[in-house]
Design an enzyme around this catalytic site. Structure first.
Site, PDB file in Angstrom:
ATOM      1  N   GLY D  14     147.806  59.864 120.007  1.00 28.66           N
ATOM      2  CA  GLY D  14     148.244  58.458 120.209  1.00 28.66           C
ATOM      3  C   GLY D  14     148.233  57.722 118.948  1.00 28.66           C
ATOM      4  NE  ARG D  75     148.951  62.087 123.926  1.00 30.22           N
ATOM      5  CZ  ARG D  75     147.820  61.658 123.289  1.00 30.22           C
ATOM      6  NH1 ARG D  75     147.085  62.462 122.519  1.00 30.22           N
ATOM      7  NH2 ARG D  75     147.607  60.382 123.584  1.00 30.22           N
ATOM      8  CG  ASP D 106     138.140  65.114 119.348  1.00 34.08           C
ATOM      9  OD1 ASP D 106     137.560  64.615 118.410  1.00 34.08           O
ATOM     10  OD2 ASP D 106     137.478  65.302 120.376  1.00 34.08           O
ATOM     11  CB  THR D 129     141.777  57.744 117.951  1.00 35.81           C
ATOM     12  OG1 THR D 129     141.370  57.514 119.238  1.00 35.81           O
ATOM     13  CG2 THR D 129     140.476  58.497 117.166  1.00 35.81           C
ATOM     14  CG  ASP D 131     140.137  56.296 122.698  1.00 40.11           C
ATOM     15  OD1 ASP D 131     140.421  55.151 123.020  1.00 40.11           O
ATOM     16  OD2 ASP D 131     140.710  57.370 122.846  1.00 40.11           O
ATOM     17  CG  ASP D 133     137.156  59.405 120.607  1.00 38.01           C
ATOM     18  OD1 ASP D 133     137.799  59.261 119.579  1.00 38.01           O
ATOM     19  OD2 ASP D 133     137.633  59.917 121.481  1.00 38.01           O
ATOM     20  NE  ARG D 175     141.094  59.803 124.417  1.00 42.58           N
ATOM     21  CZ  ARG D 175     140.980  60.836 123.529  1.00 42.58           C
ATOM     22  NH1 ARG D 175     141.936  61.520 123.829  1.00 42.58           N
ATOM     23  NH2 ARG D 175     140.708  60.739 122.374  1.00 42.58           N
TER      24      ARG D 175
END
Lengths: 322, 322, 322, 322
Positions: D14, D75, D106, D129, D131, D133, D175
């Site tokens: 992303g 992707r 990731d 990202t 996120d 994360d 997410r």
């Protein structure tokens, strides 16, 4: 009347948000009419120097929402000379340009009228300037964006003014026109608005601020201009109220940039379409504007008269800031 | 150690975005600990004048996202006098305040240390200033918002600079600290950044701009400060490159207002919680900060030392603007 | 004709940015005319429940730039009953209200006409809705702000769409009106715009996207509405082009809030002044609007007719998205 | 250890605001070290297809403030196959790439570790990202921008929520990580925050909202995630409080775009410099991060562990939303 097959377009004078939207609209419209469009870089400078690039709508579609002008702009001293104008005519011939679209302000249009006297190339002007000082249109391209930038700045300043119970003099752009100051001042609940068009406001402000006792914010919006500088306003205020906690904020060039507002993108699109269709239909030497919210072509003569603050706006100014 | 039952809180010095978030966090935390909070209005002025209002988290929850400070702020001359400080002590007694939280900068903390020498009321300081010039914390409250406002302005200016191939000198806030200029300059791809902490950059800039040939934008970010004014920079530049099309933009007070950024809201919350819990746990005369991204209490002594631009930032500055 | 001494004002239906500016303008104008203004909270609900507060311009001046409505708003089931309307008449009598100003949309105006049939209180309506679906005015209050919020969102989405060469279906608000979708779609260089007013666009979109080969961004703006949901559009697209990388983004309620744009603040001011002066001059049962960029009162009958997308807009839509 | 003379860089997964700032920093740093940089377009897809472009800092300097990624991203299914990876190795050889920098999340890093097992090309990962994360860094690139976009949206929604005394469920991205929801929820004074990491909040929310009586706004921020959808939350709420006026707002993709915040531009610069210098100094197979606010290289193993909401954040969540 020649059939229009190739239009040259340029932006000139100060950059204004919405210019790229107008470029996109001109090229898109031209494509549907089978007309080729070349972009002339750096205003009249590029016309003199034969600095042209082909324009396609597919690329412009991705750039129409950006501030500034992808064609770059300039003020041209060289164009004022005979040589500069002759070279421009040569560029027009060499590139087989059938018509020109010029996006800019007063100076740009004067230049075009001058060029028109030695070449009979048809042209349409699109009023692009943040100052809203062009007759023949409700609004100029870039004005709404500049006002929106100004009000965000003044909203910010209100936070500090209210936190400190402070007086702020905010200088906004507009050269000899009070439009940005009136729109941004009214929109931000200013206590006073000073415009070049009328000097008597100033007396009223001094009367009002004489009795101001530092228990609240007090915001004055001042149009930059030759007659009264914000520093003069400041010292006049201090002379009638010596205790006052007063700060000056000059918004300056930040009003000019940034992605255009929705209104300016729409205005750029409306004027770009109007200008291109007008040329296609054989019009020449006109300005594309929006009057009473309708697309309208004006003769350039009408544009020369002064831009008077209209009666409704004058009444609002009196009501809210007097 | 007295059990803390009633905390007084005030904001002092220049307002900074995030102060209202800190107020909310203090009151919310205090409520869960059974502690009452009173807001003291207009900084030390309200402490002298006994100008207190009760604070509840329910109302503050709706205002925590707003710029400025709902308690208003001020710089207080009166507090520097013995009488001013005695009156402040009286206000503390009359309202049975067990502890104070002061949100502000250097001057505010000096005032608190002075008050502390004649009263033994415990207090915690929260560094609230856009300048990021307080030791003992990675960032001060308001800094991130000020930088975000500055970069939006400089992005706007880039539109014009690139449209005209122009040089812009942009003056940002920061008093004697170069943090806002470094962060905003690096973040906007500035060609040169001038900071109060080092004067030698200036020589480098002149070398670089001597050969600048108006084919691109060139943006210099200058920290306001005593040593070199933006006007001086301008005339030095003009002296080495006489043809240059150069404009000055002073961002000024708009950097101070506006709704706080996410980082400043989070920082206000983190510091408000830390300060309140610290008082509850018997801490006193400390500053609440975030060091190495962890909530940390510092002795006030450590805060006095100069805020040196750290090594990583210095290296970035050398890499990108030299 | 009674001399107007006391006006009641309320906001009703969905909130729209600019409502607070209109409130400020009404109260400021009324003050200069010696008229008192009471704010009725929560629309017709407050009229039924006698929930009134006095309004002063000094306070409203600080709030006029904020989104939402400080009077709160509601949709009222109770007002549809005879009892609700009788209670409203009682509130009017008890508070000696001589006139009403209602800021809202269709439903609000229908309610006022209904009330008017059992009470002869004069009233003026101000069209406040982001949907721009009211005849008798170029724009409704809140529309320009909603479009500006939408274009910022779509500009954001363009970043992702271009980074991934992805198709995005963006659903914007507008109920049964395509104005927000047309303005925001054209302003963002959308590849296709779907509006409730015409279904044939859809066929064209499917034709266009059938040959789309994932080498560029492709943005479709869809008006929310009963006929075709964005999910249906999505599955139709997938049925003609199975490989497509397509995402849906529904802008939803964020379009409704936020500080009003400059145009909406000005529109709120213009309509607020017009409405108040109209009542003072003995007008009744009219809507205050801006037509062809001039302040204009319309009979309410005219408002009932459908809001047709005007010819210029229709032509732009055809030119840019077909 | 080979001397690094040519670095290949790509963005994958992303898109995230700040990626262009990181690209600029990598190229600028490389230039000072005499290293050439090639941009690989569309992530692993471009590595497979040998789609490389040369990068210069002069151009990137003008684009570093823009959202998205100028290298485009994707992707890649093909990279999961042996053939895809072999073609990638061939591209590395053909272009004489000595090292790679991969900006992504990731999946990107897993892909790099996989490539590394069949090629011994050194590489550094930059966590990009929204996120947040990824272990090994305080913040990922894009997180701060996404949170700032989210809080502006939620501030907008607050206007409507307060105007109507309405309950809003706002779904934010993230997410399987609750970081965006916690940061944006705390920053906007949310009444409740639901995160994937803990389900028990939900019970508490239902308890709290059971007694909610429509006299105020009530804002719940919900992280998108597999376990509990915002629709489920909505129906649970309606089951305990049937009268409630509740709306859902899903912020969706607009959180991903837009010009990066100051923190993300700085983070992009810091990580870009760190990654390039690390490769130059012979480091390999590490992730460049900022830990405790200091630039830090981590082994990739450490990155695999789950990103646990840290203790301070957990305590804030309990304090403010329970």
């Amino acid at each position: 009347m020649t059939k229009i097959q190739h239009i040259g377009i340029f932006t000139s004078g100060g950059d204004a948000p919405g210019m790229n939207a107008a470029l996109f609209a001109v090229v898109k419209t031209a494509e549907t009419l089978g007309i080729k469009v070349s972009g002339i870089r750096r205003g009249f400078e590029g016309l003199i120097d034969d600095d042209l690039i082909p324009l396609q709508s597919q690329q412009l579609q991705k750039q129409m929402h950006l501030g500034g002008t992808i064609l770059k702009t300039a003020r041209s001293e060289r164009f004022k000379s005979k040589l500069g104008q002759e070279k421009s005519v040569q560029t027009i011939k060499d590139n087989k340009l059938d018509a020109l679209i010029a996006i800019g302000g007063d100076g740009t249009f004067r230049g075009m009228l001058s060029l028109s006297s030695i070449s009979n190339i048809p042209f349409i002007g699109i009023p692009g300037t943040i100052d809203n000082d062009i007759a023949g249109t409700d609004y100029t391209l870039g004005f709404d964006s500049a006002v929106n930038t100004a009000i965000k700045c003044i909203d910010n300043i209100r936070d500090t003014a209210e936190s400190h119970n402070r007086v702020f003099l905010v200088e906004v752009m507009g050269r000899d026109s009070g439009y940005i100051s009136i729109y941004s001042g009214l929109s931000c609940g200013a206590d006073s608005i000073l415009i070049p068009e009328s000097a008597q406001d100033f007396t009223y402000l001094l009367e009002k601020i004489k009795n101001y006792s530092s228990e609240d914010a007090f915001i004055v919006v001042v149009a930059e201009g030759d007659e009264v500088s914000v520093e003069e306003v400041s010292s006049k205020i201090r002379s009638v109220n010596t205790d006052i906690d007063l700060r000056i904020a000059k918004l300056g060039h930040i009003q000019r940039g940034g992605n255009p507002s929705a209104q300016d993108r729409m205005l750029g699109i409306r004027l770009g379409v109007l200008a291109t269709k007008a040329l296609f239909q054989g019009e020449s030497n006109k300005m594309a504007g929006v009057r009473n919210n309708r697309p309208t072509l004006s003769a350039f003569e009408s544009r020369v008269k002064e831009h008077i603050i209209d009666a409704e706006l004058q009444a609002l100014l009196t009501l809210f800031c007097k």
